[in-house]
Design a protein around this motif. Structure first.
Motif, PDB file in Angstrom:
ATOM      1  N   HIS A  66       0.828  -1.212   0.000  1.00 15.38           N
ATOM      2  CA  HIS A  66       0.000   0.000   0.000  1.00 15.38           C
ATOM      3  C   HIS A  66       0.863   1.263   0.000  1.00 15.38           C
ATOM      4  O   HIS A  66       0.405   2.333  -0.373  1.00 15.38           O
ATOM      5  CB  HIS A  66      -0.917   0.018   1.230  1.00 15.38           C
ATOM      6  N   SER A  67       2.129   1.120   0.405  1.00 17.34           N
ATOM      7  CA  SER A  67       3.045   2.250   0.398  1.00 17.34           C
ATOM      8  C   SER A  67       3.602   2.450  -1.010  1.00 17.34           C
ATOM      9  O   SER A  67       4.131   1.509  -1.615  1.00 17.34           O
ATOM     10  CB  SER A  67       4.206   1.994   1.370  1.00 17.34           C
ATOM     11  N   PRO A  68       3.493   3.672  -1.551  1.00 20.98           N
ATOM     12  CA  PRO A  68       4.068   3.929  -2.883  1.00 20.98           C
ATOM     13  C   PRO A  68       5.561   3.618  -2.951  1.00 20.98           C
ATOM     14  O   PRO A  68       6.053   3.166  -3.986  1.00 20.98           O
ATOM     15  CB  PRO A  68       3.786   5.418  -3.108  1.00 20.98           C
ATOM     16  N   LEU A  69       6.294   3.858  -1.841  1.00 16.10           N
ATOM     17  CA  LEU A  69       7.726   3.580  -1.830  1.00 16.10           C
ATOM     18  C   LEU A  69       7.984   2.087  -1.966  1.00 16.10           C
ATOM     19  O   LEU A  69       8.865   1.664  -2.726  1.00 16.10           O
ATOM     20  CB  LEU A  69       8.356   4.106  -0.540  1.00 16.10           C
ATOM     21  N   VAL A  70       7.224   1.276  -1.240  1.00 15.42           N
ATOM     22  CA  VAL A  70       7.412  -0.181  -1.312  1.00 15.42           C
ATOM     23  C   VAL A  70       7.050  -0.698  -2.700  1.00 15.42           C
ATOM     24  O   VAL A  70       7.754  -1.539  -3.275  1.00 15.42           O
ATOM     25  CB  VAL A  70       6.574  -0.890  -0.229  1.00 15.42           C
ATOM     26  N   GLN A  71       5.951  -0.179  -3.257  1.00 18.04           N
ATOM     27  CA  GLN A  71       5.551  -0.606  -4.596  1.00 18.04           C
ATOM     28  C   GLN A  71       6.632  -0.266  -5.619  1.00 18.04           C
ATOM     29  O   GLN A  71       6.997  -1.092  -6.472  1.00 18.04           O
ATOM     30  CB  GLN A  71       4.229   0.039  -4.996  1.00 18.04           C
ATOM     31  N   ALA A  72       7.162   0.944  -5.526  1.00 21.15           N
ATOM     32  CA  ALA A  72       8.230   1.344  -6.444  1.00 21.15           C
ATOM     33  C   ALA A  72       9.475   0.494  -6.226  1.00 21.15           C
ATOM     34  O   ALA A  72      10.157   0.098  -7.182  1.00 21.15           O
ATOM     35  CB  ALA A  72       8.557   2.828  -6.252  1.00 21.15           C
ATOM     36  N   GLY A  73       9.790   0.209  -4.958  1.00 19.02           N
ATOM     37  CA  GLY A  73      10.945  -0.621  -4.651  1.00 19.02           C
ATOM     38  C   GLY A  73      10.787  -2.043  -5.150  1.00 19.02           C
ATOM     39  O   GLY A  73      11.770  -2.681  -5.559  1.00 19.02           O
ATOM     40  N   PHE A  74       9.565  -2.553  -5.117  1.00 21.11           N
ATOM     41  CA  PHE A  74       9.290  -3.896  -5.648  1.00 21.11           C
ATOM     42  C   PHE A  74       9.653  -3.943  -7.127  1.00 21.11           C
ATOM     43  O   PHE A  74      10.346  -4.859  -7.593  1.00 21.11           O
ATOM     44  CB  PHE A  74       7.809  -4.230  -5.440  1.00 21.11           C
ATOM     45  N   VAL A  75       9.186  -2.942  -7.867  1.00 19.88           N
ATOM     46  CA  VAL A  75       9.494  -2.873  -9.297  1.00 19.88           C
ATOM     47  C   VAL A  75      10.992  -2.730  -9.523  1.00 19.88           C
ATOM     48  O   VAL A  75      11.596  -3.433 -10.353  1.00 19.88           O
ATOM     49  CB  VAL A  75       8.734  -1.700  -9.951  1.00 19.88           C
ATOM     50  N   ALA A  76      11.625  -1.818  -8.764  1.00 14.53           N
ATOM     51  CA  ALA A  76      13.060  -1.566  -8.932  1.00 14.53           C
ATOM     52  C   ALA A  76      13.897  -2.799  -8.593  1.00 14.53           C
ATOM     53  O   ALA A  76      14.889  -3.102  -9.267  1.00 14.53           O
ATOM     54  CB  ALA A  76      13.485  -0.381  -8.055  1.00 14.53           C
ATOM     55  N   THR A  77      13.487  -3.519  -7.542  1.00 16.03           N
ATOM     56  CA  THR A  77      14.214  -4.726  -7.139  1.00 16.03           C
ATOM     57  C   THR A  77      14.145  -5.779  -8.232  1.00 16.03           C
ATOM     58  O   THR A  77      15.155  -6.407  -8.582  1.00 16.03           O
ATOM     59  CB  THR A  77      13.629  -5.293  -5.832  1.00 16.03           C
ATOM     60  N   ARG A  78      12.951  -5.959  -8.813  1.00 15.78           N
ATOM     61  CA  ARG A  78      12.804  -6.977  -9.857  1.00 15.78           C
ATOM     62  C   ARG A  78      13.558  -6.596 -11.130  1.00 15.78           C
ATOM     63  O   ARG A  78      14.121  -7.458 -11.806  1.00 15.78           O
ATOM     64  CB  ARG A  78      11.326  -7.216 -10.175  1.00 15.78           C
ATOM     65  N   ILE A  79      13.579  -5.311 -11.452  1.00 17.25           N
ATOM     66  CA  ILE A  79      14.381  -4.879 -12.608  1.00 17.25           C
ATOM     67  C   ILE A  79      15.845  -5.241 -12.381  1.00 17.25           C
ATOM     68  O   ILE A  79      16.529  -5.756 -13.282  1.00 17.25           O
ATOM     69  CB  ILE A  79      14.227  -3.367 -12.836  1.00 17.25           C
ATOM     70  N   SER A  80      16.330  -5.010 -11.174  1.00 16.94           N
ATOM     71  CA  SER A  80      17.741  -5.252 -10.877  1.00 16.94           C
ATOM     72  C   SER A  80      18.075  -6.739 -10.911  1.00 16.94           C
ATOM     73  O   SER A  80      19.046  -7.158 -11.559  1.00 16.94           O
ATOM     74  CB  SER A  80      18.076  -4.654  -9.507  1.00 16.94           C
ATOM     75  N   VAL A  81      17.291  -7.565 -10.209  1.00 16.58           N
ATOM     76  CA  VAL A  81      17.644  -8.991 -10.124  1.00 16.58           C
ATOM     77  C   VAL A  81      17.426  -9.712 -11.450  1.00 16.58           C
ATOM     78  O   VAL A  81      18.171 -10.642 -11.791  1.00 16.58           O
ATOM     79  CB  VAL A  81      16.876  -9.699  -8.985  1.00 16.58           C
ATOM     80  N   THR A  82      16.426  -9.286 -12.228  1.00 20.47           N
ATOM     81  CA  THR A  82      16.227  -9.934 -13.521  1.00 20.47           C
ATOM     82  C   THR A  82      17.303  -9.518 -14.523  1.00 20.47           C
ATOM     83  O   THR A  82      17.641 -10.283 -15.428  1.00 20.47           O
ATOM     84  CB  THR A  82      14.827  -9.630 -14.089  1.00 20.47           C
ATOM     85  N   SER A  83      17.859  -8.313 -14.356  1.00 19.04           N
ATOM     86  CA  SER A  83      18.967  -7.928 -15.234  1.00 19.04           C
ATOM     87  C   SER A  83      20.199  -8.781 -14.950  1.00 19.04           C
ATOM     88  O   SER A  83      20.928  -9.164 -15.876  1.00 19.04           O
ATOM     89  CB  SER A  83      19.283  -6.440 -15.070  1.00 19.04           C
ATOM     90  N   LEU A  84      20.448  -9.101 -13.682  1.00 20.84           N
ATOM     91  CA  LEU A  84      21.560  -9.998 -13.351  1.00 20.84           C
ATOM     92  C   LEU A  84      21.282 -11.399 -13.884  1.00 20.84           C
ATOM     93  O   LEU A  84      22.177 -12.058 -14.418  1.00 20.84           O
ATOM     94  CB  LEU A  84      21.772 -10.050 -11.838  1.00 20.84           C
ATOM     95  N   ASN A  85      20.043 -11.856 -13.753  1.00 21.79           N
ATOM     96  CA  ASN A  85      19.680 -13.173 -14.277  1.00 21.79           C
ATOM     97  C   ASN A  85      19.973 -13.257 -15.769  1.00 21.79           C
ATOM     98  O   ASN A  85      20.513 -14.267 -16.261  1.00 21.79           O
ATOM     99  CB  ASN A  85      18.200 -13.446 -13.999  1.00 21.79           C
ATOM    100  N   LEU A  86      19.653 -12.206 -16.496  1.00 25.11           N
ATOM    101  CA  LEU A  86      19.931 -12.196 -17.930  1.00 25.11           C
ATOM    102  C   LEU A  86      21.421 -12.279 -18.207  1.00 25.11           C
ATOM    103  O   LEU A  86      21.858 -13.008 -19.112  1.00 25.11           O
ATOM    104  CB  LEU A  86      19.348 -10.934 -18.568  1.00 25.11           C
ATOM    105  N   GLU A  87      22.237 -11.569 -17.427  1.00 30.89           N
ATOM    106  CA  GLU A  87      23.683 -11.623 -17.617  1.00 30.89           C
ATOM    107  C   GLU A  87      24.215 -13.035 -17.399  1.00 30.89           C
ATOM    108  O   GLU A  87      25.104 -13.499 -18.128  1.00 30.89           O
ATOM    109  CB  GLU A  87      24.373 -10.646 -16.665  1.00 30.89           C
ATOM    110  N   ILE A  88      23.685 -13.722 -16.405  1.00 26.53           N
ATOM    111  CA  ILE A  88      24.150 -15.080 -16.112  1.00 26.53           C
ATOM    112  C   ILE A  88      23.692 -16.054 -17.192  1.00 26.53           C
ATOM    113  O   ILE A  88      24.458 -16.918 -17.645  1.00 26.53           O
ATOM    114  CB  ILE A  88      23.658 -15.508 -14.712  1.00 26.53           C
TER     115      ILE A  88
END
Length: 351
Positions: free
Chosen positions: A137-159
């Motif tokens: 419900h927190s806009p910060l947490v929602q934005a962080g959820f998106v940002a976290t997934r962008i980051s970890v999926t970019s590493l997954n692609l590199e691997i």
């Protein structure tokens, strides 16, 4: 990877019994044409530069991908690369694709699953926004959820791309996208059918720690170590490997000149530990370690706890340093051939 410091533990059951999880595909291990050989965890501290935001340790990643190819295809050299996309602005390198039928895929005779940590990817975004604590419900947490997934999926692609360049038919899989979810941070739903189908089709699934929905908290972080434990329970691999930035589990931080490598730890049925090698540390052991402030997945204590749960299933767990002869032996399943010369930690059941 932080040092692991065993001490006397008043809790007689430091390793709890995992919560049963509903699974959409029962008896998965019986469906594999060839039993799953190994689940490999690539530690985030080993494959990234953990003090440089979103920085891959190219040397370690290249080394582990080469060793995985050698373990999966011991009789065949490097095949045709499968990364047919531009990288760093360079031209696409297809190689001689007319020989693709003669390449390493035909010699792929082992079933592996790769799971990797986040290292310098994802942890920063998750900790800054509080994703691991929940509260979408927190806009910060929602934005962080998106940002976290962008980051970890970019590493997954590199691997995945690094594995593909070695001729390994790797396919990335995100737990969130596969419908995995938690309840109070324990796995609540984990459909492994896509993993299973990929293995049967001859692919090597590559999973990662991820931000997921939580039925009680709204969201949280599902660690790669928890994913490995769950897959080990489902698929009963012959062995599980944790590749790290140090040689294994120590009695104190590895940076301490007096640190001793614990070569063999036995896990009893009640979850308590006994260090059997070296002899001077024969005692029931718990774990005490400091977790880095940015680590939202529980740090080394959680890693060792998950490894002990896997060992209780009768599956040997090997922990060793990435990019060494010892990691190659572990990947090949040759640790026990000359155990005295192998540098690492074995965690096994006392059964």
């Amino acid at each position: 990877m932080e040092g692991v410091q065993p001490k006397s533990d008043p809790n007689p059951n430091p390793v709890g019994t995992p919560t049963p999880v509903p699974v959409a595909t029962p008896s998965l291990e019986t469906s594999l044409q060839t039993p799953l050989r190994c689940i490999v965890k690539l530690g985030g501290a080993a494959i990234t530069n953990k003090y440089e935001l979103e920085s891959v340790n190219e040397a370690n990643l290249s080394s582990v991908c080469e060793q995985l190819r050698e373990a999966m295809m011991p009789q065949i050299g490097k095949g045709i690369g499968m990364d047919w996309s531009r990288r760093n602005g360079n031209e696409i390198e297809l190689g001689d694709i007319s020989k693709i039928g003669e390449s390493s895929v035909d010699g792929l005779n082992s079933n592996f699953i790769v799971v990797h940590g986040a290292g310098s990817f994802g942890h920063f975004q998750a900790s800054k926004s509080g994703v691991h604590k929940g509260g979408l419900h927190s806009p910060l947490v929602q934005a962080g959820f998106v940002a976290t997934r962008i980051s970890v999926t970019s590493l997954n692609l590199e691997i995945v791309r690094a594995l593909a360049r070695e001729g390994i038919p790797a396919v990335g899989m995100s737990p969130f996208a596969c419908g995995w979810s938690t309840r109070q941070r324990d796995i609540a739903s984990a459909d492994a059918s896509q993993i299973m189908d990929s293995l049967l089709a001859g692919f090597v699934p590559v999973l990662h720690g991820d931000a997921v929905l939580d039925h009680a908290l709204d969201c949280t972080i599902l660690s790669g170590d928890t994913i490995i434990r769950h897959l080990a329970e489902l698929l009963t691999p012959k062995y599980v490997i944790f590749l790290t930035d140090v040689h294994g589990v120590y009695d104190r931080p590895p940076s301490d000149p007096d640190a001793v490598l614990l070569k063999e730890i036995v896990v009893k049925e009640d979850g308590s530990w006994t260090v059997v090698k070296p002899d001077l540390l024969q005692a029931e052991k718990g774990v005490e370690i400091t977790v880095a402030a940015h680590d939202t997945t529980g740090g080394m204590e959680a890693k060792i706890s998950e490894a002990a749960i896997i060992a209780k299933l009768g599956i040997d767990v090997y922990i060793t340093k990435v990019g060494t002869e010892h990691s190659l032996r572990a990947l090949r399943g040759q640790v026990h051939e000359n155990l005295d010369d192998w540098l690492g930690t074995i965690i096994r059941s006392d059964r």
